[in-house]
Motif scaffolding. Structure first.
Motif, PDB file in Angstrom:
ATOM      1  N   PRO A  84       1.136  -1.105   0.043  1.00 56.04           N
ATOM      2  CA  PRO A  84       0.401  -0.114  -0.359  1.00 56.04           C
ATOM      3  C   PRO A  84       0.649   1.877   0.091  1.00 56.04           C
ATOM      4  O   PRO A  84       2.248   1.543   0.246  1.00 56.04           O
ATOM      5  CB  PRO A  84      -0.952  -0.084   1.435  1.00 56.04           C
ATOM      6  N   VAL A  85       0.638   2.368  -0.549  1.00 51.78           N
ATOM      7  CA  VAL A  85       1.311   3.469  -0.681  1.00 51.78           C
ATOM      8  C   VAL A  85       1.180   4.207   0.535  1.00 51.78           C
ATOM      9  O   VAL A  85      -0.482   5.104   1.235  1.00 51.78           O
ATOM     10  CB  VAL A  85       1.001   4.221  -1.717  1.00 51.78           C
ATOM     11  N   TYR A  86       2.066   4.559   1.439  1.00 53.54           N
ATOM     12  CA  TYR A  86       1.719   5.483   2.529  1.00 53.54           C
ATOM     13  C   TYR A  86       2.712   6.424   2.786  1.00 53.54           C
ATOM     14  O   TYR A  86       3.640   6.450   2.205  1.00 53.54           O
ATOM     15  CB  TYR A  86       2.429   4.909   4.439  1.00 53.54           C
ATOM     16  N   PHE A  87       2.279   7.232   2.404  1.00 51.76           N
ATOM     17  CA  PHE A  87       2.529   8.924   2.482  1.00 51.76           C
ATOM     18  C   PHE A  87       4.060   9.340   1.466  1.00 51.76           C
ATOM     19  O   PHE A  87       4.950   9.166   1.400  1.00 51.76           O
ATOM     20  CB  PHE A  87       3.658   8.892   3.820  1.00 51.76           C
ATOM     21  N   TYR A  88       2.938   8.150   0.006  1.00 51.22           N
ATOM     22  CA  TYR A  88       3.669   7.911  -1.237  1.00 51.22           C
ATOM     23  C   TYR A  88       5.407   7.528  -0.566  1.00 51.22           C
ATOM     24  O   TYR A  88       6.356   8.048  -1.654  1.00 51.22           O
ATOM     25  CB  TYR A  88       4.792   9.373  -1.507  1.00 51.22           C
ATOM     26  N   SER A  89       5.180   6.151  -0.156  1.00 51.36           N
ATOM     27  CA  SER A  89       6.538   5.210  -0.505  1.00 51.36           C
ATOM     28  C   SER A  89       5.347   4.234  -0.535  1.00 51.36           C
ATOM     29  O   SER A  89       4.320   3.857   0.307  1.00 51.36           O
ATOM     30  CB  SER A  89       8.073   5.828   0.885  1.00 51.36           C
ATOM     31  N   ILE A  90       6.404   3.593   0.173  1.00 50.66           N
ATOM     32  CA  ILE A  90       6.262   1.766   0.424  1.00 50.66           C
ATOM     33  C   ILE A  90       5.720   1.735   1.699  1.00 50.66           C
ATOM     34  O   ILE A  90       6.610   2.546   2.343  1.00 50.66           O
ATOM     35  CB  ILE A  90       7.249   0.649  -0.618  1.00 50.66           C
ATOM     36  N   CYS A  91       4.889   1.001   2.664  1.00 51.61           N
ATOM     37  CA  CYS A  91       4.944   0.459   3.321  1.00 51.61           C
ATOM     38  C   CYS A  91       6.590  -0.165   3.831  1.00 51.61           C
ATOM     39  O   CYS A  91       7.387  -0.278   3.563  1.00 51.61           O
ATOM     40  CB  CYS A  91       3.804  -0.551   3.935  1.00 51.61           C
ATOM     41  N   ALA A  92       6.383  -0.103   5.627  1.00 52.40           N
ATOM     42  CA  ALA A  92       8.067  -0.517   6.402  1.00 52.40           C
ATOM     43  C   ALA A  92       7.985  -1.933   6.583  1.00 52.40           C
ATOM     44  O   ALA A  92       9.250  -1.865   6.454  1.00 52.40           O
ATOM     45  CB  ALA A  92       7.151  -0.013   7.283  1.00 52.40           C
ATOM     46  N   MET A 117       1.147  -2.038  -6.284  1.00 47.42           N
ATOM     47  CA  MET A 117       0.873  -0.552  -5.529  1.00 47.42           C
ATOM     48  C   MET A 117      -0.732  -0.103  -5.645  1.00 47.42           C
ATOM     49  O   MET A 117      -1.824  -0.220  -6.331  1.00 47.42           O
ATOM     50  CB  MET A 117       1.610   0.486  -5.764  1.00 47.42           C
ATOM     51  N   THR A 118      -0.977  -0.015  -4.251  1.00 46.04           N
ATOM     52  CA  THR A 118      -2.089  -0.116  -3.767  1.00 46.04           C
ATOM     53  C   THR A 118      -2.525   2.404  -2.502  1.00 46.04           C
ATOM     54  O   THR A 118      -1.446   1.916  -1.894  1.00 46.04           O
ATOM     55  CB  THR A 118      -3.100  -0.688  -2.935  1.00 46.04           C
ATOM     56  N   SER A 119      -3.242   2.702  -3.936  1.00 46.83           N
ATOM     57  CA  SER A 119      -3.451   4.504  -2.345  1.00 46.83           C
ATOM     58  C   SER A 119      -5.217   4.440  -2.708  1.00 46.83           C
ATOM     59  O   SER A 119      -5.861   4.407  -3.389  1.00 46.83           O
ATOM     60  CB  SER A 119      -2.907   4.766  -3.190  1.00 46.83           C
ATOM     61  N   ALA A 120      -5.290   5.492  -1.372  1.00 48.56           N
ATOM     62  CA  ALA A 120      -7.064   5.748  -1.795  1.00 48.56           C
ATOM     63  C   ALA A 120      -6.586   6.796  -2.389  1.00 48.56           C
ATOM     64  O   ALA A 120      -7.783   7.074  -2.804  1.00 48.56           O
ATOM     65  CB  ALA A 120      -6.401   6.040   0.158  1.00 48.56           C
ATOM     66  N   ASP A 121      -5.853   7.983  -2.778  1.00 48.06           N
ATOM     67  CA  ASP A 121      -5.600   8.339  -4.225  1.00 48.06           C
ATOM     68  C   ASP A 121      -6.434   8.140  -4.965  1.00 48.06           C
ATOM     69  O   ASP A 121      -5.617   7.075  -5.161  1.00 48.06           O
ATOM     70  CB  ASP A 121      -4.269   9.284  -3.819  1.00 48.06           C
ATOM     71  N   THR A 130       5.746   5.720  -5.064  1.00 43.18           N
ATOM     72  CA  THR A 130       6.281   4.580  -4.834  1.00 43.18           C
ATOM     73  C   THR A 130       7.425   3.279  -5.359  1.00 43.18           C
ATOM     74  O   THR A 130       7.812   2.156  -4.525  1.00 43.18           O
ATOM     75  CB  THR A 130       4.709   3.671  -4.498  1.00 43.18           C
ATOM     76  N   LEU A 131       6.516   3.923  -6.503  1.00 42.90           N
ATOM     77  CA  LEU A 131       7.368   3.177  -7.490  1.00 42.90           C
ATOM     78  C   LEU A 131       8.589   2.823  -8.362  1.00 42.90           C
ATOM     79  O   LEU A 131       9.613   2.223  -8.220  1.00 42.90           O
ATOM     80  CB  LEU A 131       6.709   3.181  -9.196  1.00 42.90           C
TER      81      LEU A 131
END
Length: 178
Positions: A84-92, A117-121, A130-131
């Motif tokens: 998932p995209v968290y703050f425009y980056s990959i998850c922890a 990749m998934t995002s709410a945006d 993220t990519l």
């Protein structure tokens, strides 16, 4: 037949995970061997930068599930990394695994990679950073091949992917593996 490894980085069983399962179904339908690992269900400690693996060629001193995942990555022909995209980056969870790749990344040459990749945006462009994180990892490997980058935008709630066109796209990407 390819040996396909799917690394689901999401901390919960939500949209990224649903797309990983759809991809896995498609890849199995195409006759490939598929292993799906949910990183959140594994114990993966943070790299301490001790240098034992990179400077002294010794195994990582951290005893956790990373070693088994690393072996699965080395055995795979195709590695799909989902986040998932968290703050425009990959998850922890995904970043932690990538950081722990020092002991083996030099032996990852020639592998094929796909990214989910998934995002709410609603705007798929929000996933470009993220990519680039994923591509930054590939830049450290010898002759990797990027097969696809599925950008599943506009998935705000946990189970939205199941009713979205992204589910069929993920399944078709799995079926299309050659």
């Amino acid at each position: 037949m390819k040996n396909v490894l799917i690394l689901s980085g999401s901390p919960r069983k939500g949209n990224s995970d649903a797309l990983c399962h759809a991809f896995a179904e498609g890849a199995r339908e195409a006759g490939h061997k598929v292993t799906l690992i949910r990183l959140a269900e594994k114990k993966i400690g943070y790299c301490t930068g001790c240098g034992l693996c990179s400077f002294q060629g010794k195994p990582c001193p951290i005893q956790d599930d990373a070693r088994g995942i690393q072996e699965a990555m080395l055995d795979a022909d195709v590695i799909v990394m989902a986040s998932p995209v968290y703050f425009y980056s990959i998850c922890a969870q995904m970043k932690t695994l990538i950081d722990r790749s020092c002991p083996y990344y030099e032996r990852m040459g020639g592998k094929a990679f796909g990214f989910i990749m998934t995002s709410a945006d609603d705007d798929p462009a929000c996933m470009e950073r993220t990519l680039e994180d994923f591509r930054g990892y590939l830049a450290c490997l010898d002759a990797p091949r990027e097969l696809f980058a599925l950008r599943a935008a506009g998935l705000t709630h946990t189970d939205e992917a199941k009713a979205s066109p992204f589910l069929a796209q993920a399944r078709e990407l799995g079926r299309a593996l050659k």
